[in-house]
Design a protein around this motif. Structure first.
Motif, short mmCIF file in Angstrom:
data_model
loop_
_atom_site.label_atom_id
_atom_site.label_comp_id
_atom_site.label_asym_id
_atom_site.label_seq_id
_atom_site.Cartn_x
_atom_site.Cartn_y
_atom_site.Cartn_z
N ASP A 29 2.48 23.68 41.74
CA ASP A 29 1.31 23.76 40.86
C ASP A 29 0.34 24.72 41.54
O ASP A 29 -0.48 24.31 42.36
N ALA B 207 -3.45 24.06 41.90
CA ALA B 207 -3.92 22.83 42.53
C ALA B 207 -4.70 23.08 43.83
O ALA B 207 -5.40 22.19 44.29
N TRP B 208 -4.60 24.27 44.39
CA TRP B 208 -5.30 24.56 45.64
C TRP B 208 -5.46 26.07 45.77
O TRP B 208 -4.80 26.85 45.09
N ASP B 209 -6.35 26.49 46.64
CA ASP B 209 -6.69 27.90 46.81
C ASP B 209 -5.50 28.77 47.21
O ASP B 209 -5.42 29.93 46.81
N GLY B 210 -4.61 28.25 48.01
CA GLY B 210 -3.47 29.02 48.48
C GLY B 210 -2.30 29.06 47.52
O GLY B 210 -1.30 29.74 47.79
N GLY B 211 -2.39 28.34 46.42
CA GLY B 211 -1.28 28.25 45.47
C GLY B 211 -0.78 29.58 44.93
O GLY B 211 0.43 29.85 44.96
N TRP C 201 5.04 23.25 56.75
CA TRP C 201 5.18 22.14 55.80
C TRP C 201 5.61 20.86 56.52
O TRP C 201 5.15 19.77 56.18
N SER D 37 -1.20 15.16 55.52
CA SER D 37 -2.43 15.86 55.16
C SER D 37 -2.73 15.74 53.67
O SER D 37 -1.85 15.99 52.84
N ALA E 220 -4.35 17.81 52.10
CA ALA E 220 -4.47 19.17 51.60
C ALA E 220 -3.15 19.72 51.05
O ALA E 220 -3.07 20.87 50.69
N PRO F 165 -0.45 20.83 48.56
CA PRO F 165 -0.53 21.17 47.15
C PRO F 165 0.32 20.21 46.33
O PRO F 165 1.31 19.66 46.83
#
Length: 145
Positions: free
Chosen positions: A67, A70-74, A114, A122, A124, A126
């Motif tokens: 997704d 879902a997060w800035d690094g996606g 990962w 974590s 954080a 995704p």
């Protein structure tokens, strides 16, 4: 004996949480790429191509389950997955162990990151959707079935 092993692996995949499934996919992706590199270096192109096809399937699963919003690094991770998919295909078509090695150099630190994130549990991480291929009765991307 093979049936017991297959059942154990299938049960492990079926009961694994999202972060564990992700690390399992990365473990297998790295294994496929390492084996493909060795096979291509040894001149076993058929085996190398087979392993790279499986690695491409795993990257396709990572793409479909990410997704990106879902997060800035996606979006960056999605671009990286797309690049890897293209490079693995190109390496397979060319029979290039060097291109496979370059992919391995990208995959190994991602796998380590990962695994560390999963270990730390974590928040954080995704969002990853459940892999539909793992829900089916057929073969999954880990080769279990």
């Amino acid at each position: 004996m093979y049936d017991v092993r297959s059942r154990y692996l299938a049960d492990t995949v079926a009961t694994a949480g999202p972060s564990r499934l992700l690390t399992m996919l990365y473990d297998r992706l790295l294994l496929d790429v390492e084996r493909a590199e060795v096979a291509l270096e040894a001149g076993h192109r058929t085996e190398g191509t087979r392993l790279l096809a499986h690695a491409e399937d795993i990257v396709a699963e990572l793409i479909s389950s990410l997704d990106a919003g879902a997060w800035d690094g996606g979006p960056g991770l999605m671009a990286l997955y797309s690049y890897l998919n293209s490079e693995l295909l190109g390496a397979s078509l060319a029979g290039s162990a060097e291109r496979v090695a370059a992919c391995r150099e990208i995959i190994a630190p991602l796998r380590d990151a990962w695994c560390e994130a999963a270990f730390l549990d974590s928040p954080a991480l995704p969002a990853q959707r459940t892999a539909p291929v793992l829900e089916s009765a057929g073969l999954g991307v880990l080769g279990v079935g």
